[in-house]
Design an enzyme around this catalytic site. Structure first.
Site, PDB file in Angstrom:
ATOM      1  CE1 TYR A 142      43.093  42.929  47.131  1.00  0.00           C
ATOM      2  CE2 TYR A 142      41.489  41.399  47.258  1.00  0.00           C
ATOM      3  CZ  TYR A 142      42.516  42.297  47.962  1.00  0.00           C
ATOM      4  OH  TYR A 142      42.468  42.246  49.008  1.00  0.00           O
ATOM      5  CE  LYS A 172      41.226  46.090  47.617  1.00  0.00           C
ATOM      6  NZ  LYS A 172      42.130  45.532  48.434  1.00  0.00           N
TER       7      LYS A 172
END
Length: 303
Positions: A142, A172
């Site tokens: 992330y 992400k």
């Protein structure tokens, strides 16, 4: 819950419902799942991330939420990704191990954000420790430098990472550096899932080659964004632009009013009818003025 399907399309960054006194409200998760699937056409979720106030929750609360989402999403959702990023490595590892044990589809981790890694090798070493607690499910990085302050380029991070973290599945990418994102796509699209995380720039990321997207607006504008994905897939750029402009019109309006996680909870409440409750301190609840203006704007949106 582990899915053989490759993660693609829209993934909703879930909001954590709370009672009026600020306790997590597990009782509405089932209703929330049904709303995402039936009303928004979204069947992938990202739990306990920024939108979900994950780092404002206790470890036990995060485990309870993860369990409830996995349970209520069974046979309804395609992917339940649990964010396990935490202030300490032991906590992140504990959350990763728990996510694997309850049947999550995958886990995601962020860079340490108090004592920060200063180079790729240190960051990879940290992520490897977290991922090792869930060896049977995919691991996603992330990337959110505006909040972590860690600006190690993802292009650099991905080079050779599969040898270091065998379960590494993708990223992400919650940053506006489209040059870095483009290099990730150019060099790694066949190997990794590359999910874009800045909702108002999604069409640009699709043009570059994003595999899909993770974002908060897909909770309440998922249907419109799914139509944008369909238009883009059919090479109808004019129609895709209209849907992107629709999302942009709403976000541009609420950004001027002051928009963050607390206001997202308010928007989801009036859009879905599911009470999201207040945010945790230090965040403050959305004002009545914001809610009235945002609701009127949402109702006025035309593609």
């Amino acid at each position: 819950m582990a899915s053989p399907k490759r993660l693609q399309g829209l993934t909703a960054a879930t909001i954590t419902p709370m009672t009026p006194d600020g306790e997590i409200n597990l009782s509405v998760i089932g209703q929330y799942v049904d709303y995402l699937v039936k009303e928004q056409g979204v069947k992938n979720i990202f739990v306990n991330g920024t939108t979900g106030e994950g780092l404002s929750l206790s470890t036990q609360e995060r485990k309870q939420l993860a369990e409830e989402w996995v349970t209520k999403g069974k046979n309804k959702l395609d992917h339940v990704i649990i964010h396990v990023g935490a202030l300490s490595l032991p906590e992140a590892k504990e959350l990763a191990k728990h996510a694997a044990a309850i049947g999550a589809s995958g886990i995601a981790g962020i860079a340490p954000f108090f004592f920060k890694p200063t180079n790729k090798d240190t960051l990879v070493a940290f992520l490897r420790e977290v991922a090792s607690e869930a060896p049977g499910i995919p691991f996603y990085y992330y990337h959110i430098p505006p909040l972590t302050g860690v600006k190690i380029r993802v292009e650099e991070l991905l080079d050779g990472i599969k040898e270091q973290i065998p379960t590494f599945q993708g990223v992400k990418f919650s940053d506006t550096d489209l040059l870095d994102f483009a290099q990730c796509v150019k060099n790694n699209k066949e190997q990794f899932v590359l999910l874009y995380g800045v909702d108002e720039h999604l069409l640009s990321a699709l043009a570059i080659g994003a595999s899909g997207a993770v974002g908060s607006t897909y909770n309440y504008l998922g249907k419109k964004n799914n139509l944008m994905l369909e238009a883009f897939a059919k090479q109808d750029l004019a129609l895709a632009q209209r849907y992107q402009f629709c999302t942009g019109e709403f976000l541009s309006f609420v950004f001027k009013l002051g928009f963050g996680v607390a206001q997202t909870k308010a928007v989801m409440t009036f859009t879905s009818g599911i009470p999201m409750g207040p945010p945790r301190l230090p965040l403050l609840s959305a004002s009545v003025d914001f809610i009235e203006k945002a609701k009127a704007k949402m109702e006025s949106l035309i593609v």
